[in-house]
Design a protein around this motif. Sequence first.
Motif: not given
Length: 415
Positions: A16, A20, A49
């Motif tokens: 991840a 996260d 992100w």
Amino acid sequence: MEDLPIEVVGYILSHADARDVVVASSTSQKWREAMRYHVRVLSFDSSQWPGYLLLDIRRLESLITRTILQTTRLESLRICMGNRVTFSSAPVLNWLKNTRDTLTALVCWFGYSSTSPRFDLLDRCGQDELVSLSLGYTHITGIKSSHLKFSRLTRLQLVGASVSAFDLNCLLTACPRLVEFRLIQPKLADQAPLRLTSPSLRKIVVGDLKINNIILKVNSLEKLHFHDCDFEFIELVGESSLKSMKFDRVGGALDIAKNIEELEILGLRDLVLNRRCYDMISKYHTLRTLELWRVKLEGGGIVMDPDRIAACFPRLCHLSLSYNDKDEALGHRLRGSSLLPNVVTLKLGWTSLTDLFMPWVEGLLQICPNIEELIIHGGMLSGADKEREVLSRLFTSMVRLMRTYLHVKFSLKFV
């Protein structure tokens, strides 16, 4: 989820994004322990992100620092923020210091300033037991291979790096076990000949490079790939074990065929072949995969018709050709009945779609008696009525061929 072994939780978190991971680890004591003792991979990637780029630089540095400090057994660290984000030296030094005992893979794509404490990023990486290193948008100067050693490094990638040809060669010399080297969009400090010397390199990928001369002295090289490059001359020195060679959108003269005896894969895309290079290619009798995609022959003429392919490459198994009816040099017209008995995969495409394309495809199918797969790889059309009509007839012809060649796997791809 609470029934999962803590090792499994750590494995999940290792796949991840770091943001996260932080959020998940705050849900329970078990997940916090999994992050601290069992997370092996940590990734801060703005492409995953984009919110990272919206943070104040000091806040972003603090976030990365605090997250790294919550782990103890990191093996892979990835920090990719692009060349617009510039970190100060102190936090970067802290990140490397806290991971150096366990880290084997490091990706750093960002800028960093020379604020105190000033340090050499490569020098710090050289002290670690790294196996894989990827640096982006960094300055490489004053390399001394006698002092800097990457004793375990097998994979090195430089993206957008500012470096001289001399320092680049010194860097390769400092990596005695290097197997793969990627050089993408370098900013070379001079136009001196680029000499790359390594006894261990097996794969070289170079992209977006403009330079006069390239000289490769790599006796163990097996794979060579140049794309979006422009050079006057390239030479391969020494005994060659090259198996795969690809040139995409490359300008310049090629003089690398003298010692190549066991080449199996040759890919040429979007370039112009001079007569000397054309004659050299015809001598690669060991080829098993040949790709000629939007390739022109200097002075005009057919690049490689099926008769010549059959005569020059008797072992050929995978053949990729493009067709352009507007240019006779790219036509690959069928001028004889020479068979290609070993070809099992055909990849065919067009740069200008006309009604002559499918008869050309059918003709190639007829001279490949053992064909197993046909891939039609076409460019996107403008949407004009005439093109839609031609495309409709192409689909009709494809269906007819599928009914005729029931044993062949057909596929149609657009890009």
